[in-house]
Design a protein around this motif. Structure first.
Motif, PDB file in Angstrom:
ATOM      1  N   ASN A  16      41.568  26.696  44.178  1.00 11.09           N
ATOM      2  CA  ASN A  16      42.363  27.887  43.894  1.00 11.09           C
ATOM      3  C   ASN A  16      41.629  29.210  44.090  1.00 11.09           C
ATOM      4  OD1 ASN A  16      44.609  26.286  43.062  1.00 11.09           O
ATOM      5  ND2 ASN A  16      43.582  25.946  41.090  1.00 11.09           N
ATOM      6  N   TYR A  17      40.294  29.163  44.114  1.00  9.44           N
ATOM      7  CA  TYR A  17      39.530  30.407  44.181  1.00  9.44           C
ATOM      8  C   TYR A  17      38.398  30.327  45.196  1.00  9.44           C
ATOM      9  CZ  TYR A  17      41.818  32.046  39.915  1.00  9.44           C
ATOM     10  OH  TYR A  17      42.738  32.464  38.999  1.00  9.44           O
ATOM     11  N   GLN A  18      38.058  31.496  45.730  1.00 11.14           N
ATOM     12  CA  GLN A  18      36.878  31.648  46.579  1.00 11.14           C
ATOM     13  C   GLN A  18      36.037  32.802  46.041  1.00 11.14           C
ATOM     14  OE1 GLN A  18      37.346  31.671  50.828  1.00 11.14           O
ATOM     15  NE2 GLN A  18      39.019  30.156  50.783  1.00 11.14           N
ATOM     16  N   ILE A  19      34.736  32.750  46.329  1.00  6.14           N
ATOM     17  CA  ILE A  19      33.833  33.836  45.957  1.00  6.14           C
ATOM     18  C   ILE A  19      33.666  34.729  47.179  1.00  6.14           C
ATOM     19  CG2 ILE A  19      31.530  34.440  45.106  1.00  6.14           C
ATOM     20  CD1 ILE A  19      31.330  31.536  44.051  1.00  6.14           C
ATOM     21  N   VAL A  20      33.790  36.026  46.978  1.00 10.88           N
ATOM     22  CA  VAL A  20      33.605  36.971  48.073  1.00 10.88           C
ATOM     23  C   VAL A  20      32.562  37.997  47.649  1.00 10.88           C
ATOM     24  CG1 VAL A  20      35.505  38.461  47.300  1.00 10.88           C
ATOM     25  CG2 VAL A  20      34.754  38.545  49.692  1.00 10.88           C
ATOM     26  N   TRP A  21      31.747  38.432  48.607  1.00  9.48           N
ATOM     27  CA  TRP A  21      30.739  39.455  48.325  1.00  9.48           C
ATOM     28  C   TRP A  21      30.387  40.193  49.610  1.00  9.48           C
ATOM     29  CZ3 TRP A  21      29.647  34.354  49.006  1.00  9.48           C
ATOM     30  CH2 TRP A  21      28.668  34.028  49.941  1.00  9.48           C
ATOM     31  N   HIS A  22      29.676  41.289  49.455  1.00 10.20           N
ATOM     32  CA  HIS A  22      29.196  42.077  50.589  1.00 10.20           C
ATOM     33  C   HIS A  22      27.719  41.780  50.790  1.00 10.20           C
ATOM     34  CE1 HIS A  22      28.129  45.591  53.044  1.00 10.20           C
ATOM     35  NE2 HIS A  22      29.418  45.784  53.256  1.00 10.20           N
ATOM     36  N   SER A  23      27.299  41.562  52.024  1.00 12.06           N
ATOM     37  CA  SER A  23      25.929  41.120  52.281  1.00 12.06           C
ATOM     38  C   SER A  23      24.880  42.161  51.914  1.00 12.06           C
ATOM     39  CB  SER A  23      25.759  40.738  53.753  1.00 12.06           C
ATOM     40  OG  SER A  23      25.918  41.875  54.594  1.00 12.06           O
ATOM     41  N   ILE A  24      25.275  43.407  51.746  1.00 14.08           N
ATOM     42  CA  ILE A  24      24.315  44.453  51.386  1.00 14.08           C
ATOM     43  C   ILE A  24      24.608  45.036  50.008  1.00 14.08           C
ATOM     44  CG2 ILE A  24      23.493  46.779  51.993  1.00 14.08           C
ATOM     45  CD1 ILE A  24      23.802  45.949  54.930  1.00 14.08           C
ATOM     46  N   PHE A  25      25.870  45.195  49.655  1.00 15.76           N
ATOM     47  CA  PHE A  25      26.218  45.772  48.363  1.00 15.76           C
ATOM     48  C   PHE A  25      26.478  44.711  47.290  1.00 15.76           C
ATOM     49  CE2 PHE A  25      27.194  49.165  51.350  1.00 15.76           C
ATOM     50  CZ  PHE A  25      26.592  50.253  50.724  1.00 15.76           C
ATOM     51  N   GLY A  26      26.616  43.455  47.694  1.00 15.16           N
ATOM     52  CA  GLY A  26      26.751  42.373  46.736  1.00 15.16           C
ATOM     53  C   GLY A  26      28.062  42.338  46.017  1.00 15.16           C
ATOM     54  N   ARG A  27      28.010  42.458  44.680  1.00 18.64           N
ATOM     55  CA  ARG A  27      29.175  42.406  43.806  1.00 18.64           C
ATOM     56  C   ARG A  27      30.032  41.148  44.032  1.00 18.64           C
ATOM     57  NH1 ARG A  27      28.326  47.738  45.025  1.00 18.64           N
ATOM     58  NH2 ARG A  27      28.440  49.270  43.345  1.00 18.64           N
ATOM     59  N   PRO A  28      29.448  39.968  43.926  1.00 20.27           N
ATOM     60  CA  PRO A  28      30.240  38.739  44.111  1.00 20.27           C
ATOM     61  C   PRO A  28      31.356  38.648  43.084  1.00 20.27           C
ATOM     62  CG  PRO A  28      28.096  38.251  43.149  1.00 20.27           C
ATOM     63  CD  PRO A  28      28.053  39.680  43.563  1.00 20.27           C
ATOM     64  N   MET A  29      32.516  38.225  43.530  1.00 18.87           N
ATOM     65  CA  MET A  29      33.662  38.109  42.628  1.00 18.87           C
ATOM     66  C   MET A  29      34.570  36.981  43.093  1.00 18.87           C
ATOM     67  SD  MET A  29      35.859  41.457  43.853  1.00 18.87           S
ATOM     68  CE  MET A  29      34.395  42.483  44.089  1.00 18.87           C
ATOM     69  N   LEU A  30      35.336  36.450  42.158  1.00 14.63           N
ATOM     70  CA  LEU A  30      36.298  35.406  42.476  1.00 14.63           C
ATOM     71  C   LEU A  30      37.642  36.038  42.835  1.00 14.63           C
ATOM     72  CD1 LEU A  30      35.648  32.775  39.670  1.00 14.63           C
ATOM     73  CD2 LEU A  30      35.420  32.381  42.111  1.00 14.63           C
ATOM     74  N   ILE A  31      38.248  35.550  43.904  1.00 18.24           N
ATOM     75  CA  ILE A  31      39.592  35.981  44.262  1.00 18.24           C
ATOM     76  C   ILE A  31      40.412  34.740  44.612  1.00 18.24           C
ATOM     77  CG2 ILE A  31      38.810  38.229  45.120  1.00 18.24           C
ATOM     78  CD1 ILE A  31      39.177  37.175  47.965  1.00 18.24           C
ATOM     79  N   PRO A  32      41.732  34.806  44.473  1.00 16.49           N
ATOM     80  CA  PRO A  32      42.555  33.642  44.813  1.00 16.49           C
ATOM     81  C   PRO A  32      42.344  33.220  46.265  1.00 16.49           C
ATOM     82  CG  PRO A  32      43.838  35.267  43.598  1.00 16.49           C
ATOM     83  CD  PRO A  32      42.540  35.923  43.942  1.00 16.49           C
ATOM     84  N   THR A  33      42.355  31.925  46.500  1.00 19.74           N
ATOM     85  CA  THR A  33      42.145  31.399  47.852  1.00 19.74           C
ATOM     86  C   THR A  33      43.182  31.946  48.830  1.00 19.74           C
ATOM     87  OG1 THR A  33      41.101  29.373  47.058  1.00 19.74           O
ATOM     88  CG2 THR A  33      42.114  29.289  49.238  1.00 19.74           C
ATOM     89  N   GLN A  34      44.431  32.080  48.380  1.00 21.93           N
ATOM     90  CA  GLN A  34      45.477  32.618  49.260  1.00 21.93           C
ATOM     91  C   GLN A  34      45.145  34.035  49.715  1.00 21.93           C
ATOM     92  OE1 GLN A  34      48.829  31.630  46.447  1.00 21.93           O
ATOM     93  NE2 GLN A  34      49.862  31.100  48.374  1.00 21.93           N
TER      94      GLN A  34
END
Length: 456
Positions: A16-34
């Protein structure tokens, strides 16, 4: 309009979820897979794409959109993102300013000799500057270096100092260290600068008298142990190729008997002691009341074991250690740890040497960013003005993430801004296949730690 940044990376967390982040600014967060799939499919969110915009609004709240934009995962334009990265480099690296001073800590290589001959030793494997020069630091070089370093801090408005005694084995030059301890304490008192001191030792030369002096002057003691007796004695040897486990244990006992047990230790892993990345060494650490175990894969030789196997072993021992209230870390955990920082506010880097924060003086008086690096910054008599040298400025210039080829040469790396190319020593060793393997290890470990720490 909003674009998906070319520096955005996605990692599956669950169905149901994926982790997304920016390779330089980071801030990993969970967002819905859709939502993740929609972003990756369309890249562009704008009114002209009515269907995707409608789907996007169903999946993303106004707050989430704002959060994704704040994290630079959604950007207004490529130019705006490049400008943000450029500002980051200007803020922290100062490569356009010839006198940027970021120096914070000092390490003194008290002795380049060692009574051990560890199979993986990077001091003898990579530190070419030790060849043909003095092997033991003199009181004169040490005191001049300390004075120049402290004057630098005072002039730069930094209110605290950190001095480390390293090696080789620093206790081979104990007579000089014994003189320096009260000297450093007095210099700190006169300059009104609190000074932390530490020593990296194999403990084999530790005596009750030496331990009492170190404790009296509040010197933090960092020691190494490369596993259980079988594992340690497979890689950590004396000059006559006998095991060192019992010698190290004697040092641990001296400290414990004085009421000063260590709260952790460092372990270096090669193919010969890889089997010891397991529960027994954690059980021993727990029995000693330790709270942290550092496990590092040999950064020069690199372990010729499949990376997935290394990742699995490290994650299993890390999870087990948590049940014992012990934190297991290593160079492999640094990028993930750095993702918890805010790059616009904090100077994110792989280590103090890579950031330009640390100076290390060899017994011959040469200054390097790290005791195992061959990157020469200058001489100890000019340590107070090292930050003005072309070499120091060049070190900072290598950190510019807006360049087309950063230090490691991989512009499109999912952990670029948090790994920063990894350890300088791995690169100086010059083996591209080993550098590539270490990159793979850092990326895979970052993925696993992000999954471990994510919460729905």
């Amino acid at each position: 309009m909003l674009w998906l940044s070319e520096n955005a990376y996605f990692l599956e967390y669950n169905d149901n979820y994926q982790i997304v982040w920016h390779s330089i600014f980071g801030r990993p967060m969970l967002i819905p897979t859709q939502l993740a799939e929609l972003l990756r499919k369309h890249y562009l969110i704008m009114p002209s794409f009515e269907e995707s915009l409608c789907d996007f609004k169903k999946l993303a709240t106004r707050k989430m959109i704002a959060t994704l934009e704040e994290a630079h995962i959604l950007v207004r334009s490529d130019e705006a993102e490049r400008d943000a990265i450029q500002r980051l480099s200007l803020t922290h690296d100062g490569y356009d300013r010839s006198q940027k001073n970021k120096i914070k800590s000092l390490s003194l290589i008290m002795s380049e000799n060692c009574q051990f001959r560890c199979k993986y030793c990077i001091h003898f494997a990579n530190a070419k500057h030790s060849q043909g020069h003095a092997k033991t630091m003199s009181e004169k070089i040490a005191k001049t270096s300390i004075d120049g370093y402290l004057a630098n801090l005072k002039a730069n408005g930094i209110g605290e100092a950190y001095i480390n005694f390293g090696g080789g084995e620093p206790l081979l030059n104990w007579n000089t260290i014994k003189v320096l301890l009260p000297y450093i304490k007095e210099r700190g008192r006169k300059l009104n600068i609190p000074i932390r001191m530490s020593i990296n030792t194999n403990l084999a030369l530790l005596t009750e008298e030496i331990a009492e002096d170190l404790i009296y002057y509040n010197v933090e003691i960092a020691a190494s142990l490369d596993g259980t007796k079988e594992g340690n004695d497979a890689v950590r040897l004396t000059k006559d190729l006998t095991g060192t486990y019992n010698k190290i244990m004697r040092g641990f006992k001296i400290l414990a008997d004085l009421g000063h047990p260590l709260d952790g230790f460092a372990m270096t892993v090669t193919k010969d002691n890889f089997f010891d990345v397991d529960k027994p060494i954690i059980d021993w650490a727990a029995s000693m009341g330790m709270k942290e175990v550092r496990i590092d894969i040999d950064i020069v030789g690199i372990v010729e074991i499949p990376i997935p196997s290394i990742v699995e072993a490290l994650m299993e021992v890390r999870r087990y250690a948590k049940t014992k209230d012990i934190n297991v870390i290593g160079f492999w955990s640094r990028p993930a740890e750095n993702m918890g920082l805010i790059p616009e506010v904090e100077d994110v880097g792989f280590c103090g040497a890579e950031r330009g924060n640390s100076l290390c003086v060899s017994p011959s008086g040469q200054v390097f960013p790290c005791g195992y690096s061959n990157y020469k910054l200058g001489g100890y008599t000019k340590i107070g003005s090292i930050y003005k040298t072309k070499a120091y400025i060049g070190l900072l210039q290598q950190r510019d993430l807006s360049r087309t080829r950063p230090r490691c040469g991989h512009k499109y790396c999912p952990i670029l801004g948090f790994c920063r190319g990894g350890c300088m020593i791995t690169h100086e060793a010059g083996d591209e296949s080993k550098i590539s393997r270490m990159c793979e290890l850092y990326i895979r470990m970052t993925h696993e730690i992000l999954r471990e720490s994510a919460e729905v």
